[in-house]
Design an enzyme around this catalytic site. Structure first.
Site, PDB file in Angstrom:
ATOM      1  N   GLY A 166      -3.506  10.847  11.624  1.00  0.00           N
ATOM      2  CA  GLY A 166      -2.808  11.345  10.449  1.00  0.00           C
ATOM      3  C   GLY A 166      -3.110  12.807  10.209  1.00  0.00           C
ATOM      4  N   GLY A 168      -2.672  16.056   6.964  1.00  0.00           N
ATOM      5  CA  GLY A 168      -2.311  16.407   5.595  1.00  0.00           C
ATOM      6  C   GLY A 168      -2.665  17.845   5.298  1.00  0.00           C
ATOM      7  N   GLY A 171      -6.369  18.782   6.339  1.00  0.00           N
ATOM      8  CA  GLY A 171      -6.860  18.656   7.701  1.00  0.00           C
ATOM      9  C   GLY A 171      -6.198  17.503   8.407  1.00  0.00           C
ATOM     10  N   ASP A 286     -10.726   6.247  -7.921  1.00  0.00           N
ATOM     11  CA  ASP A 286      -9.423   6.170  -7.239  1.00  0.00           C
ATOM     12  C   ASP A 286      -9.282   4.874  -6.447  1.00  0.00           C
ATOM     13  OD1 ASP A 286      -6.875   7.040  -6.661  1.00  0.00           O
ATOM     14  OD2 ASP A 286      -7.483   8.105  -4.849  1.00  0.00           O
TER      15      ASP A 286
END
Length: 481
Positions: A166, A168, A171, A286
């Site tokens: 992945g 973003g 990084g 979170d």
């Protein structure tokens, strides 16, 4: 000494993970663009279920949705609320790790089931050299500070990059072969070579070091950071490689909910893990299904004759909790706004201050999502969120309304909400009293909903603690084994 100051990242405003398509601007799906009148159109009301039909698989028809509605639910999750600026960039860093840290997860998000081993780690490889910052013949960053790398590159003369899991704003996360550990596969988070991201990474590292040193055998199921190092200005954090997130498992299973015995096992582990944080004077802030990963997300496929479809059943419910980038110590500054919208506690929305009980609220939201296959608070507006709470849980306590400075949400000490507006009709269609979400009324379902109701207590001072939750009758079956 841990950092007392955390880094804000104003350019991060999305709830999505790296593996998901960007969802912003004109591409946002409008909240009321789908019709909830079609929900359950093929299903019988829950009161028609007999006690003998209370098996979770048989009751799931209540949650059957057409393809359009399921796609809506999935996209809606990516519509992160306006105005939320996380204290760390790490929320989506860990999101990348958490969602795409397993081989099965990587395959699931591609059109082809075959793994493309020779694919470069980032699309930035096609950038012209004028857009790169070159430090040496072999080490390059793109214009945004991402490390340019590809399959076969080796970090620290040890970690051979296999694939990109992945990417973003902060990084990227890559899957690597650890040649220092007999070919063990690991997930390595490579943070941008940008000052604020490096500082935030080191802050998260200190939280992980504290948790991992306190619980070296991961008894309390916090993700293990194996090590970290600096690679030409890029902070790199090495994690154990895990399976799918609980959200991705639901998504890939056509948003079918988990079986209640699996919910019990997962809920107990989550409560144990977060209780461990709370006893160490930390609040996660979170918690959501994306941040709960299966250790292994292997499953068996069975044909459900009632629903006329294949469905996946987990082989193992062991989980780990990830994303400690926003974890906050009791003696640190507490940002006014925390948590992902759907799992945000009322005291946070009302700016009344928060502490560990906000995690308990989030867990309650997670458990009902595991039970139904979808989140009950599908909104990105705070007043609408409060209206949903009142529809599901009853009126907000007067003393909380009197204390809040968010007066714009209230009129004469009541929620300023028009039930006959389009938003009011949406909430009325989408939400109902909590107990009406029950798929059947046998003893175990009743116990689960009692636990959830105690977790979704408005007043954080009256909300069940995790010490108390672990003693709840819903978990009695686990203690007998």
């Amino acid at each position: 000494m841990r950092h007392s100051k955390r880094t804000h990242c104003p350019d991060w405003d999305s709830r999505e993970s790296w593996g998901h398509e960007s969802y912003s601007g004109s591409h946002k799906r409008k909240r009321r663009s789908h019709s909830s009148t079609q929900e359950n159109r093929h299903c019988k009301p829950h009161h028609q279920f007999k006690d003998s039909d209370c098996h979770y698989l048989e009751a799931r028809c209540l949650n059957e949705r057409d393809y359009r509605d399921r796609r809506y639910i999935d996209e809606y999750r990516n519509d992160y609320c306006e105005g939320y600026v996380p204290r760390h960039y790490h929320r989506d860093v860990e999101s990348t790790y958490r969602i795409h840290c397993s081989k099965s997860s990587v395959r699931s998000r591609r059109s082809s089931p075959k793994r493309k081993r020779n694919r470069p780690c980032a699309s930035h490889q096609s950038h012209s050299k004028s857009h790169r910052r070159k430090r040496s013949r072999s080490i390059e960053d793109d214009e945004e500070g991402h490390l340019i790398c590809q399959s076969g590159d080796v970090l620290r003369a040890r970690y051979e990059i296999v694939d990109t899991l992945g990417e973003g704003a902060f990084g990227k996360v890559v899957e690597c072969i650890d040649h220092g550990m007999d070919g063990l596969h690991v997930a390595v988070k490579i943070v941008k070579n940008v000052g604020r991201y490096r500082e935030a990474a080191r802050s998260e590292i200190q939280v992980l070091e504290h948790l991992n040193s306190t619980d070296p055998n991961s008894v309390f199921r916090c993700v293990q950071m194996l090590e970290w190092f600096d690679h030409h200005g890029h902070v790199c954090i090495v994690f154990e490689l895990l399976g799918l997130s609980t959200y991705d498992f639901i998504k890939e299973n056509s948003f079918l909910p988990f079986q209640i015995d699996h919910i019990r096992q997962m809920a107990y582990q989550i409560c144990q893990s977060i209780n461990f944080l709370h006893h160490n004077k930390l609040t996660h802030t979170d918690l959501k299904p994306e941040n709960i990963l299966f250790v292994k997300s292997d499953y068996v496929v069975k044909y459900n004759s009632k629903m006329k479809r294949d469905e996946r059943t987990l082989k193992n419910t062991d989980i780990k909790v990830v994303d400690f980038g926003s974890a906050t110590y009791d003696d640190e500054h507490h940002s006014t706004l925390v948590s992902t919208r759907h799992y945000r506690a009322p005291e946070v929305i009302l700016a009344l201050g928060w502490s560990q009980p906000c995690d308990v609220w989030s867990i309650g939201c997670i458990l009902i999502e595991y039970y139904l296959g979808f989140t009950v608070f599908q909104t990105h507006d705070s007043k609408e969120h409060l209206a949903m709470m009142e529809r599901i849980l009853g009126p907000i306590p007067a003393h909380m309304i009197q204390k809040t400075r968010k007066r714009k949400y209230f009129h004469h000490n009541q929620l300023d909400w028009d039930e006959h507006s389009s938003a009011g009709r949406y909430v009325r269609r989408r939400c109902k009293p909590l107990k009406e979400f029950m798929l059947c009324h046998d003893e175990e379902h009743e116990k689960l909903f009692d636990l959830v109701r105690r977790m979704l207590e408005y007043d954080p001072a009256r909300r069940i603690t995790l010490d108390e939750a672990l003693q709840h009758p819903f978990f009695d079956l686990l203690k007998r084994k």
